[in-house]
Design a protein around this motif. Structure first.
Motif, PDB file in Angstrom:
ATOM      1  N   MET A   1      47.619  37.630 -27.393  1.00 23.57           N
ATOM      2  CA  MET A   1      48.892  37.076 -26.927  1.00 23.57           C
ATOM      3  C   MET A   1      50.030  37.506 -27.843  1.00 23.57           C
ATOM      4  N   GLN A   2      49.696  37.834 -29.088  1.00 24.74           N
ATOM      5  CA  GLN A   2      50.718  38.221 -30.048  1.00 24.74           C
ATOM      6  C   GLN A   2      51.433  39.503 -29.637  1.00 24.74           C
ATOM      7  N   LYS A   3      50.886  40.264 -28.734  1.00 25.62           N
ATOM      8  CA  LYS A   3      51.482  41.531 -28.324  1.00 25.62           C
ATOM      9  C   LYS A   3      52.499  41.365 -27.193  1.00 25.62           C
ATOM     10  N   LEU A   4      52.703  40.145 -26.737  1.00 23.91           N
ATOM     11  CA  LEU A   4      53.703  39.899 -25.693  1.00 23.91           C
ATOM     12  C   LEU A   4      55.082  39.923 -26.340  1.00 23.91           C
ATOM     13  N   LEU A   5      55.719  41.074 -26.283  1.00 21.69           N
ATOM     14  CA  LEU A   5      57.013  41.252 -26.937  1.00 21.69           C
ATOM     15  C   LEU A   5      58.123  40.541 -26.157  1.00 21.69           C
ATOM     16  N   PRO A   6      59.174  40.114 -26.840  1.00 18.21           N
ATOM     17  CA  PRO A   6      60.259  39.363 -26.190  1.00 18.21           C
ATOM     18  C   PRO A   6      60.867  40.054 -24.962  1.00 18.21           C
ATOM     19  N   PRO A   7      61.151  41.362 -24.978  1.00 15.11           N
ATOM     20  CA  PRO A   7      61.701  41.965 -23.760  1.00 15.11           C
ATOM     21  C   PRO A   7      60.737  41.919 -22.577  1.00 15.11           C
ATOM     22  N   ILE A   8      59.443  41.986 -22.866  1.00 10.24           N
ATOM     23  CA  ILE A   8      58.449  41.897 -21.791  1.00 10.24           C
ATOM     24  C   ILE A   8      58.419  40.482 -21.223  1.00 10.24           C
ATOM     25  N   LEU A   9      58.477  39.481 -22.108  1.00  7.77           N
ATOM     26  CA  LEU A   9      58.531  38.093 -21.647  1.00  7.77           C
ATOM     27  C   LEU A   9      59.787  37.869 -20.799  1.00  7.77           C
ATOM     28  N   LEU A  10      60.904  38.397 -21.246  1.00  7.30           N
ATOM     29  CA  LEU A  10      62.148  38.285 -20.477  1.00  7.30           C
ATOM     30  C   LEU A  10      61.970  38.906 -19.093  1.00  7.30           C
ATOM     31  N   PHE A  11      61.408  40.102 -19.044  1.00  2.00           N
ATOM     32  CA  PHE A  11      61.180  40.788 -17.762  1.00  2.00           C
ATOM     33  C   PHE A  11      60.256  39.953 -16.863  1.00  2.00           C
TER      34      PHE A  11
END
Length: 148
Positions: A1-11
């Motif tokens: 789960m640590q690899k879920l980067l903020p821009p990806i979460l935003l998308f």
């Protein structure tokens, strides 16, 4: 789960927001043309986020959330907020909630993003910054707020 980067979460949230609204038949409270006002915070939010990432590029420092920081950046927008990229994403997501009609569930996505950023990403980053830069980072924390 640590690899879920903020821009990806935003998308993901940008995709999920209207889908969940549609699946739940959530009532929308901001109709056309007033929903177009959401474009303003979208543009401002992404401009703020971009200004922060541009400073990182100019300073030739690491921008990746889960990598070790290599430079303490205090210039530009970092004089006013320690997290201009996250703040910009939250502002843009708020604008998107308005643009898509202002359903209550849309604003819950904004709150969820803010909480995830604050409690997961930022806490991790601040811990790494304190470990790496020590007193210099603590002084910066006292001088500049986390959000605004």
């Amino acid at each position: 789960m640590q690899k879920l980067l903020p821009p990806i979460l935003l998308f993901l949230f940008v995709i999920l927001m209207p889908v969940v609204c549609w699946l739940t038949a959530a009532p929308h409270f901001i109709n056309y043309p007033f929903n177009l006002l959401g474009l303003v915070p979208i543009v401002l939010g992404f401009a703020l986020a971009k200004s922060g990432s541009t400073i990182f590029a100019k300073e030739e420092t690491n921008i990746m959330t889960f990598n070790k920081p290599d430079k303490l950046v205090e210039a530009g927008v970092f004089q006013y907020t320690r997290n201009p990229m996250y703040l910009g994403f939250v502002i843009a997501l708020l604008g998107y909630a308005v643009l898509t009609g202002g359903a209550l569930v849309s604003f819950l996505f904004v709150i969820a993003f803010l909480l995830i950023a604050d409690r997961w990403y930022i806490q991790f980053e601040e811990k790494m910054m304190e470990q790496t830069f020590g007193d210099a980072y603590l002084r910066y924390q006292r001088r500049v707020r986390r959000w605004l």
